[in-house]
Enzyme design. Structure first.
Site, PDB file in Angstrom:
ATOM      1  N   ARG A   1      15.560  11.122 -12.090  1.00  0.00           N
ATOM      2  CA  ARG A   1      16.426  11.938 -11.407  1.00  0.00           C
ATOM      3  C   ARG A   1      16.350  12.076 -10.001  1.00  0.00           C
ATOM      4  NH1 ARG A   1      13.501  17.086 -14.320  1.00  0.00           N
ATOM      5  NH2 ARG A   1      15.162  18.252 -13.307  1.00  0.00           N
TER       6      ARG A   1
ATOM      7  N   LEU B   1       6.983  13.459 -20.656  1.00  0.00           N
ATOM      8  CA  LEU B   1       8.576  13.724 -20.390  1.00  0.00           C
ATOM      9  C   LEU B   1       8.873  15.039 -19.807  1.00  0.00           C
ATOM     10  CD1 LEU B   1       9.916  12.262 -23.816  1.00  0.00           C
ATOM     11  CD2 LEU B   1       9.680  10.981 -21.644  1.00  0.00           C
ATOM     12  N   ASP B   2       9.803  15.344 -19.122  1.00  0.00           N
ATOM     13  CA  ASP B   2      10.338  16.546 -18.666  1.00  0.00           C
ATOM     14  C   ASP B   2      10.826  17.311 -19.840  1.00  0.00           C
ATOM     15  OD1 ASP B   2       9.841  15.684 -16.030  1.00  0.00           O
ATOM     16  OD2 ASP B   2      12.088  15.314 -15.852  1.00  0.00           O
ATOM     17  N   LYS B   3      10.522  18.696 -19.803  1.00  0.00           N
ATOM     18  CA  LYS B   3      10.784  19.683 -21.040  1.00  0.00           C
ATOM     19  C   LYS B   3      12.418  19.349 -21.456  1.00  0.00           C
ATOM     20  CE  LYS B   3      11.779  24.496 -22.011  1.00  0.00           C
ATOM     21  NZ  LYS B   3      11.908  25.897 -21.248  1.00  0.00           N
TER      22      LYS B   3
END
Length: 337
Positions: free
Chosen positions: A242, A142-144
């Site tokens: 995104r 997962l992205d930060k």
């Protein structure tokens, strides 16, 4: 090369004018790669005629090229750290974690500690005996700034079988997002292939030369400026949700990398711009949460499913969108205390 063995200066001659600066440097630096040049440029350590330059800059005759190579430290084996985690499920084969926003999944340049992997090692959930050194047990990421569910393998066999589920698209994941604007249909399918952006290496983009990607968005609730949506992944490309949403003109709220930040608000109706700015301030990070996870247990073959409610910042954004006036009153009460 001058003084520092990692510092180089060149003057471009006529024969190489028109070449990309990263290609030019890779030709002249026999002991360094093009990737190292690109890393230096990203750190602002590549300059042409005294000004920071991007790797795609095409050099001209007489240009003064100055490069300071950025050599990342060797972090070695990740350290075990005592960091609390929200464990949703755990057995001898797998761990399901509800990752908080702001936590990086595994060590990398600029984030050698404080990551999910450091925390997992700290509680003995993984031992680092298999998989890449910096990513023991990590099946997907997962992205930060994305919160929510992530599965980690505790054994090599579990890791191999979960990775196979990911490839076969039988490991199912859905996300909640608050995205700008309104979808025409209640359900929208995105199938644009995704690859690295040719203009900004930090970004991904919909590209004919990219890898196939499919996302399905379902509208859960509509607000003045945005929709609360559920997005189901059929593939798992970097930044997939995104990128697909931004490409469709509905970037995720507060996603500054993909046009969901302050510049987007400037384009909305004047009487709603204050609300738009407050939405960004309320969430303070990309409004994306990994809500559900479904898989086949890698050892028992039992069907498992998990869900995690969005954290307080995400719910605060939804409350603001639902009732901006009431949220304003609550803000005033808190400020007066």
């Amino acid at each position: 090369m001058i003084g520092n063995p990692d510092h180089y200066q060149f003057t471009v001659d006529e024969s190489e004018a028109g070449t990309r600066v990263d290609v030019y440097l890779a030709r002249h630096l026999t002991d360094s790669s093009r990737a190292q040049v690109q890393r230096a440029a990203a750190a602002g350590a590549l300059r042409v005629n005294g000004a920071p330059a991007k790797v795609g800059y095409k050099i001209r005759e007489g240009d003064a090229v100055d490069l300071q190579l950025v050599r990342p430290e060797d972090p070695g084996v990740p350290k075990a750290e005592a960091i609390s985690l929200d464990i949703v499920y755990e057995d001898d084969a797998i761990v399901v974690v509800n990752k908080p926003a702001g936590m990086v999944v595994h060590p990398a340049v600029g984030h050698w500690s404080g990551t999910l992997v450091n925390a997992l090692l700290g509680r003995g959930a993984v031992d680092g005996s298999f998989g890449p050194t910096q990513r023991p047990g990590i099946v997907h990421r997962l992205d930060k700034d994305t919160s929510g569910l992530l599965i980690v393998a505790r054994t090599e066999l579990a890791h191999r079988r979960l990775a196979e589920q990911l490839r076969n698209r039988t490991l199912k994941r859905s996300y909640w997002a608050v995205s700008w604007g309104h979808f025409r249909s209640e359900i929208t399918v995105f199938e644009g292939a995704i690859g690295r952006s040719v203009t900004d290496r930090k970004r991904m983009a919909v590209s004919a030369s990219g890898r196939s990607a499919k996302s399905t968005a379902r509208v859960l609730e509509r607000f003045d400026l945005a929709d609360l949506i559920e997005v189901t992944l059929d593939s798992g490309r970097t930044h997939q949700i995104r990128v697909h949403l931004s490409h469709a003109g509905h970037p995720v709220v507060a996603d500054t990398l993909y046009a969901g930040g302050e510049p987007h608000v400037k384009g909305v109706d004047a009487h709603l711009r204050l609300l738009g700015r407050r939405m960004i301030e309320t969430i303070g990070r990309t409004a994306l949460h990994a809500r559900t996870l479904a898989l086949i247990h890698p050892l028992t073959e039992e069907a498992l499913s998990f869900s995690a409610d969005p954290p307080r910042d995400f719910l605060g954004l939804v409350d603001l969108c639902r009732d901006p006036g009431r949220a304003d009153q609550a803000h005033l009460v808190r400020s007066a205390r």
